[in-house]
Design an enzyme around this catalytic site. Sequence first.
Site, PDB file in Angstrom:
ATOM      1  N   THR A 189       0.815  -1.208   0.000  1.00 37.80           N
ATOM      2  CA  THR A 189       0.000   0.000   0.000  1.00 37.80           C
ATOM      3  C   THR A 189       0.851   1.261   0.000  1.00 37.80           C
ATOM      4  O   THR A 189       1.973   1.262   0.540  1.00 37.80           O
ATOM      5  CB  THR A 189      -0.911  -0.002   1.250  1.00 37.80           C
ATOM      6  OG1 THR A 189      -1.454   1.301   1.434  1.00 37.80           O
ATOM      7  CG2 THR A 189      -0.154  -0.371   2.516  1.00 37.80           C
ATOM      8  N   TYR A 191      -1.590   0.245  10.248  1.00 39.66           N
ATOM      9  CA  TYR A 191      -1.924  -0.431   8.995  1.00 39.66           C
ATOM     10  C   TYR A 191      -0.724  -0.406   8.048  1.00 39.66           C
ATOM     11  O   TYR A 191      -0.261  -1.449   7.565  1.00 39.66           O
ATOM     12  CB  TYR A 191      -3.149   0.230   8.344  1.00 39.66           C
ATOM     13  CG  TYR A 191      -3.394  -0.245   6.925  1.00 39.66           C
ATOM     14  CD1 TYR A 191      -3.878  -1.524   6.677  1.00 39.66           C
ATOM     15  CD2 TYR A 191      -3.127   0.584   5.836  1.00 39.66           C
ATOM     16  CE1 TYR A 191      -4.086  -1.967   5.378  1.00 39.66           C
ATOM     17  CE2 TYR A 191      -3.342   0.156   4.539  1.00 39.66           C
ATOM     18  CZ  TYR A 191      -3.809  -1.122   4.309  1.00 39.66           C
ATOM     19  OH  TYR A 191      -4.008  -1.557   3.019  1.00 39.66           O
TER      20      TYR A 191
HETATM   21  N1  LIG Z   1      -8.822  -0.982  -1.101  1.00 44.75           N
HETATM   22  C1  LIG Z   1      -7.717  -0.240  -1.227  1.00 44.75           C
HETATM   23  O1  LIG Z   1      -7.787   0.931  -1.671  1.00 44.75           O
HETATM   24  C2  LIG Z   1      -6.368  -0.812  -0.874  1.00 44.75           C
HETATM   25  C3  LIG Z   1      -5.242   0.009  -0.962  1.00 44.75           C
HETATM   26  C4  LIG Z   1      -4.000  -0.534  -0.661  1.00 44.75           C
HETATM   27  C5  LIG Z   1      -3.878  -1.864  -0.307  1.00 44.75           C
HETATM   28  N2  LIG Z   1      -4.986  -2.649  -0.206  1.00 44.75           N
HETATM   29  C6  LIG Z   1      -4.806  -4.052   0.194  1.00 44.75           C
HETATM   30  O2  LIG Z   1      -5.506  -4.897  -0.700  1.00 44.75           O
HETATM   31  C7  LIG Z   1      -5.922  -6.083  -0.036  1.00 44.75           C
HETATM   32  C8  LIG Z   1      -7.377  -6.343  -0.327  1.00 44.75           C
HETATM   33  O3  LIG Z   1      -8.152  -5.264   0.165  1.00 44.75           O
HETATM   34  P1  LIG Z   1      -9.706  -5.122  -0.118  1.00 44.75           P
HETATM   35  O4  LIG Z   1      -9.994  -3.679  -0.241  1.00 44.75           O
HETATM   36  O5  LIG Z   1     -10.082  -6.039  -1.202  1.00 44.75           O
HETATM   37  O6  LIG Z   1     -10.310  -5.620   1.280  1.00 44.75           O
HETATM   38  P2  LIG Z   1     -11.466  -6.685   1.604  1.00 44.75           P
HETATM   39  O7  LIG Z   1     -11.764  -6.570   3.063  1.00 44.75           O
HETATM   40  O8  LIG Z   1     -12.603  -6.546   0.635  1.00 44.75           O
HETATM   41  O9  LIG Z   1     -10.761  -8.079   1.293  1.00 44.75           O
HETATM   42  C9  LIG Z   1      -9.968  -8.765   2.231  1.00 44.75           C
HETATM   43  C10 LIG Z   1     -10.365 -10.239   2.146  1.00 44.75           C
HETATM   44  O10 LIG Z   1      -9.499 -10.992   2.997  1.00 44.75           O
HETATM   45  C11 LIG Z   1     -10.265 -11.875   3.802  1.00 44.75           C
HETATM   46  N3  LIG Z   1      -9.479 -12.091   5.022  1.00 44.75           N
HETATM   47  C12 LIG Z   1      -9.115 -11.161   5.945  1.00 44.75           C
HETATM   48  N4  LIG Z   1      -8.339 -11.721   6.884  1.00 44.75           N
HETATM   49  C13 LIG Z   1      -8.206 -13.039   6.545  1.00 44.75           C
HETATM   50  C14 LIG Z   1      -7.505 -14.134   7.119  1.00 44.75           C
HETATM   51  N5  LIG Z   1      -6.774 -14.005   8.227  1.00 44.75           N
HETATM   52  N6  LIG Z   1      -7.591 -15.353   6.504  1.00 44.75           N
HETATM   53  C15 LIG Z   1      -8.319 -15.501   5.367  1.00 44.75           C
HETATM   54  N7  LIG Z   1      -8.995 -14.498   4.783  1.00 44.75           N
HETATM   55  C16 LIG Z   1      -8.930 -13.259   5.364  1.00 44.75           C
HETATM   56  C17 LIG Z   1     -11.592 -11.177   3.990  1.00 44.75           C
HETATM   57  O11 LIG Z   1     -12.664 -12.055   4.311  1.00 44.75           O
HETATM   58  C18 LIG Z   1     -11.783 -10.505   2.634  1.00 44.75           C
HETATM   59  O12 LIG Z   1     -12.452 -11.359   1.724  1.00 44.75           O
HETATM   60  C19 LIG Z   1      -5.611  -5.871   1.444  1.00 44.75           C
HETATM   61  O13 LIG Z   1      -4.440  -6.584   1.761  1.00 44.75           O
HETATM   62  C20 LIG Z   1      -5.384  -4.379   1.552  1.00 44.75           C
HETATM   63  O14 LIG Z   1      -4.510  -4.047   2.588  1.00 44.75           O
HETATM   64  C21 LIG Z   1      -6.232  -2.159  -0.463  1.00 44.75           C
END
Ligand SMILES: NC(=O)c1ccc[n+]([C@@H]2O[C@H](COP(=O)([O-])OP(=O)(O)OC[C@H]3O[C@@H](n4cnc5c(N)ncnc54)[C@H](O)[C@@H]3O)[C@@H](O)[C@H]2O)c1
Length: 334
Positions: free
Chosen positions: A120, A144
Site C-alpha cells: 500500500t 496499517y
Molecule cells: N482498497 C484499497 O484501496 C487498498 C489500498 C492498498 C492496499 N490494499 C490491500 O488490498 C488487499 C485487499 O483489500 P480489499 O480492499 O479487497 O479488502 P477486503 O476486506 O474486501 O478483502 C480482504 C479479504 O481478505 C479476507 N481475510 C481477511 N483476513 C483473513 C484471514 N486471516 N484469513 C483468510 N482471509 C482473510 C476477507 O474475508 C476478505 O475477503 C488488502 O491486503 C489491503 O490491505 C487495499
Amino acid sequence: MRDGTVMVTGGAGYIGSHAVLALLDAGWKVVVIDNLVTGFDWAVDKRASLVVANIEDDAKVRAAIREHKVFAIMHFAGSVVVPESVTDPLKYYRNNTAASRALIESAVAEGVKHFIFSSTAATYGIPEVVPVREDSPKLPINPYGMSKLMTEIMLKDVAAAHPINYCALRYFNVAGADPQGRSGQSTAGATHLIKVAVEAATGKRDSVAVFGTDFATPDGTGVRDYIHVTDLAAAHVDALDLLIADPGKNHTMNAGYGRGFSVLEVLDAVDRVTNMTINRKLEGRRAGDPDALVADNAAILAALPWRPKNDDLDQIVRDALAWERKLAERGAGR
Ligand SMILES: NC(=O)c1ccc[n+]([C@@H]2O[C@H](COP(=O)([O-])OP(=O)(O)OC[C@H]3O[C@@H](n4cnc5c(N)ncnc54)[C@H](O)[C@@H]3O)[C@@H](O)[C@H]2O)c1
C-alpha cells in the site's frame, strides 16, 4: 488453460475477487483461501475453488497448496481499515503481519515459487515529494501501513534465503468495479470516497463527508491517485508472468495512474455521472491525511506490458455506481 494453479488469499474480498476474474480470464486455475470475515462466498467466481479458512491455519493452507498443486500465491487477505488500525493496532499486527508470516512459511514449506503481495501507499506515510517513487522513505504513520511494510521486509528476507521470488505492489486508492458487472466492492461500512459517494447516490447514506478543506492543493481538499480495480487486477496477472520469466528477481512497484484528483473533483464526477447533487458535509481534517498522494508509476510501466485501460474518473465512478445499484437490488447491504 495455463498450466498451474494460483492461490488467491482474500479472493472473496473486493480486490481479490477481481484478481480471481483476471486470472481465470487469462487461463489460470485458481484456488481461493478466505475466512469470509469481510468477504462473501458469492463474490468468488464459480470457476475457482474456495477453501474457507484463515491464512494462519497452516494445516489447511498447506493441504490446499498440495491438493491444487499451487505454484504461486497472490496475497490479498488482511484487515484494511486505517483508523481501526490506530485504535486496535494488535489486530493489524496479527491479521496482516503475523498472519502473512504464517502464510509465507506455508508457501516456503510447500515449495511455492512466486508470491505477489498487496502492499500500500500507506507504507510511505506523508511523502515529501509527490509523485512518490518506490525508493522514497518508508515512514508509515499508522499501524496499517507499518503492518504492511513489515510484510514487505519479511518477503525480502525470505526471498534471499529460499527459492521463492516476490512482487509487492503498493496500491494507491483502489476504486470502481468490474466493467462486466461480475464483481465490485461489497464491503459493509466502507470508508473509501468513491464507494461512500455512490452509496449516497443510491440513498444508502444522506451525505458524503469531505475531511479537510485547507490542504495545500488547488481546491484545498486532499488529492489522491484513484486506480480502477480491473486495471489493478490486470497488473497482478502481468506481475505473475514477470516473476515466472525471471525467478531470481524480486519487484516492489507502485500501482497507480500517476495523476491525482481532489475530493471535490471526485464528487463533481459523481454528480456528473449520477445527474444528482450529492450532499457534501465539510468536516475537519482527519489526523495524518497527507495533502496529496500520487504514484510515480514509471517502474511498473517499465517492468510490465501492463497499460491502464480504465484510466478515466467518470468511468471508475460509472462502474462503481452500477455495482452499487446491483447491491441495492440484492438488499441487505450485499
Ligand atoms: N482498497 C484499497 O484501496 C487498498 C489500498 C492498498 C492496499 N490494499 C490491500 O488490498 C488487499 C485487499 O483489500 P480489499 O480492499 O479487497 O479488502 P477486503 O476486506 O474486501 O478483502 C480482504 C479479504 O481478505 C479476507 N481475510 C481477511 N483476513 C483473513 C484471514 N486471516 N484469513 C483468510 N482471509 C482473510 C476477507 O474475508 C476478505 O475477503 C488488502 O491486503 C489491503 O490491505 C487495499
